[in-house]
Design a protein around this motif. Structure first.
Motif, PDB file in Angstrom:
ATOM      1  N   LEU A   1       0.843  -1.191   0.000  1.00  0.00           N
ATOM      2  CA  LEU A   1       0.000   0.000   0.000  1.00  0.00           C
ATOM      3  C   LEU A   1       0.882   1.245   0.000  1.00  0.00           C
ATOM      4  CD1 LEU A   1      -2.776  -0.888   2.625  1.00  0.00           C
ATOM      5  CD2 LEU A   1      -3.100  -0.540   0.170  1.00  0.00           C
ATOM      6  N   ASN A   2       0.564   2.162  -0.899  1.00  0.00           N
ATOM      7  CA  ASN A   2       1.216   3.468  -0.923  1.00  0.00           C
ATOM      8  C   ASN A   2       0.109   4.510  -0.969  1.00  0.00           C
ATOM      9  OD1 ASN A   2       2.954   5.601  -1.126  1.00  0.00           O
ATOM     10  ND2 ASN A   2       3.410   5.283  -3.297  1.00  0.00           N
ATOM     11  N   VAL A   3      -0.138   5.164   0.161  1.00  0.00           N
ATOM     12  CA  VAL A   3      -1.264   6.086   0.299  1.00  0.00           C
ATOM     13  C   VAL A   3      -0.730   7.483   0.558  1.00  0.00           C
ATOM     14  CG1 VAL A   3      -3.377   6.602   1.576  1.00  0.00           C
ATOM     15  CG2 VAL A   3      -2.676   4.223   1.229  1.00  0.00           C
ATOM     16  N   THR A   4      -1.228   8.446  -0.209  1.00  0.00           N
ATOM     17  CA  THR A   4      -0.801   9.842  -0.057  1.00  0.00           C
ATOM     18  C   THR A   4      -2.028  10.749  -0.022  1.00  0.00           C
ATOM     19  OG1 THR A   4      -0.611  10.104  -2.465  1.00  0.00           O
ATOM     20  CG2 THR A   4       1.362   9.407  -1.279  1.00  0.00           C
ATOM     21  N   GLY A   5      -1.803  11.965   0.450  1.00  0.00           N
ATOM     22  CA  GLY A   5      -2.845  12.991   0.434  1.00  0.00           C
ATOM     23  C   GLY A   5      -4.048  12.688   1.303  1.00  0.00           C
ATOM     24  N   ILE A   6      -3.814  12.059   2.456  1.00  0.00           N
ATOM     25  CA  ILE A   6      -4.928  11.746   3.354  1.00  0.00           C
ATOM     26  C   ILE A   6      -5.489  13.037   3.935  1.00  0.00           C
ATOM     27  CG2 ILE A   6      -5.613  10.529   5.451  1.00  0.00           C
ATOM     28  CD1 ILE A   6      -3.320   8.569   4.931  1.00  0.00           C
ATOM     29  N   ALA A   7      -6.792  13.249   3.757  1.00  0.00           N
ATOM     30  CA  ALA A   7      -7.452  14.462   4.264  1.00  0.00           C
ATOM     31  C   ALA A   7      -8.867  14.112   4.682  1.00  0.00           C
ATOM     32  CB  ALA A   7      -7.464  15.546   3.199  1.00  0.00           C
TER      33      ALA A   7
END
Length: 455
Positions: A55-61
């Protein structure tokens, strides 16, 4: 209770559809924007005991913006089998757990409370991370669905989540260390598709030989049959290469585009061929009636819609909010097309029955009538097997042997092509016109018995 049951029912529906749908299981990039769903199914994969989820997760908002005391353990990714998810829903309804992430029946891959930075000795506040990279190792084989859970969605604040998710699921060969991005049940598909491609190439070569040897008996529709065989062969070749590249690299490298193109052309040409044969075009008459042209005008645009829906289903995945709608559109359009192509065959059978009673060629028309009746039955069997039986095999077969449903469907399609080519092959000495008086009288008697049976 009703308000609480609705999200659970929706979650069950979404996951069931995700588990039932065939997935390419390639490296998938998913953009989630202010999504209010409590459960978001992302992808499906059949793991061996050497499986890995990256898993590569970015920009969590969050929307509205998260407060400092937000319980991040209520957000996260997990893997679940279909059987486990049914029991998780029961736990939620019985209030044994308040969040799917808390259940011991799922395999928690990553929860957002791990985003919180460690305590700073200097007391300086540190911003919470909005991205992460994580590898989760799967040691228990099974067919899993990757799911994101937002247990605070709909709970008073209606907290929405946005993020960009890149997921990769693969199995590792313990002997070589190589990655296989195809699910366990799909690993045999590249070889299967290529084998059937070779079979269709041989059929096409055999059909060309027949056309060259019997030129005087060849109609235009026989060339159309050849085109259908060629398109089917190229479709299988593109699909074999598509699955082969996905297995090795996780991406299709453009072969998926060729697959969609040939799948579109193959679908339209096959349905058109069935309509043309069903009307007797080029065999019984050199033209199409207005009502038969209208059937083609309905079937061809519907096939365009069906192929668009198929592309959206394959490329977006079950996480898309309108994924279920597109799947329903595809199934509905496919059923309508299958029903529409039966009408011309029924019309031909009716016309042949009437002609057999009026034009004095009972034996000739009875043979044609028998042929079209056989073709009608075969078309119905082909539609039923490929649209019902094959999908039933997907649901009852172990995840390790999902390739068997593909083999069953391709064998049925191959049998249909062979039957069509054999029954409507070009013949120099057409048996329809080599009828003696005894056969004529027997045919007239058979028609009389047929009329009495219908009455």
């Amino acid at each position: 209770m009703a308000a609480a049951a609705a999200p659970l029912a929706a979650a069950l529906l979404a996951v069931l559809l995700a588990l039932a749908a065939p997935a390419a299981a390639e490296i998938r990039a998913t953009a989630i924007r202010a999504d209010p769903r409590t459960i978001i199914p992302l992808d499906e994969f059949g793991f061996s005991n050497q499986g890995v989820l990256e898993l590569n997760v970015t920009g969590i908002a969050f929307d509205p913006p998260a407060s400092p005391d937000l319980d991040l353990s209520q957000f996260g990714f997990f893997l679940s089998t279909l059987d486990a998810w049914v029991h998780v829903l029961r736990q939620l309804q019985d209030l044994e757990v308040t969040c799917a992430l808390q259940s011991d029946l799922v395999r928690l891959a990553y929860s957002f409370d791990r985003l919180r930075p460690p305590a700073n000795p200097a007391g300086v506040p540190v911003a919470r991370s909005s991205s992460f990279t994580h590898a989760f190792h799967v040691t228990e084989p099974g067919q899993y669905t990757l799911v994101f859970a937002n247990c605070l969605a709909g709970a008073g604040g209606d907290l929405r989540v946005s993020m960009d998710v890149s997921s990769a699921m693969y199995n590792v060969d313990p002997a070589t260390g190589q990655r296989a991005y195809l699910s366990v049940g799909s690993s045999a598909l590249p070889s299967i598709y290529f084998l059937f491609c070779v079979v269709y190439a041989a059929l096409a070569a055999g059909w060309v030989s027949i056309l060259l040897r019997k030129r005087t008996a060849v109609f235009r529709i026989h060339y159309f049959m050849l085109a259908v065989l060629v398109l089917k062969g190229f479709n299988l070749l593109a699909e074999a290469e598509d699955k082969s590249y996905i297995e090795r690299t996780g991406t299709a490298h453009g072969w998926d585009v060729l697959f969609y193109i040939f799948s579109f052309l193959k679908g339209i040409s096959l349905f058109t061929l069935i309509v043309l044969i069903g009307t007797g075009w080029s065999f019984l008459k050199p033209y199409l009636a207005d009502r038969e042209k209208k059937v083609l005008m309905v079937v061809i645009p519907l096939q365009v819609v069906a192929n668009i829906a198929q592309v959206v289903i394959d490329e977006s995945g079950p996480y898309a909010r309108d994924w279920v709608t597109w799947r329903q559109i595809f199934l509905l359009v496919d059923v309508v097309c299958c029903c529409a192509i039966l009408f011309p065959i029924v019309w031909s059978i009716k016309n042949l029955r009437e002609a057999a009673r009026s034009d004095g060629k009972a034996a000739v028309n009875l043979m044609k009538l028998t042929l079209f009746r056989q073709y009608y039955v075969v078309v119905i069997c082909y539609i039923y097997f490929t649209r019902v039986v094959v999908y039933a095999l997907v649901t009852i077969t172990s995840y390790r042997y999902l390739w068997t449903s593909v083999v069953a469907g391709e064998i049925a399609t191959l049998a249909f092509y062979v039957f069509t080519g054999y029954r409507f092959r070009p013949e120099v000495h057409n048996p329809y016109f080599a009828i003696d008086d005894d056969e004529e009288e027997a045919a007239a008697e058979a028609l009389k018995l047929d009329d009495e049976f219908e009455l």
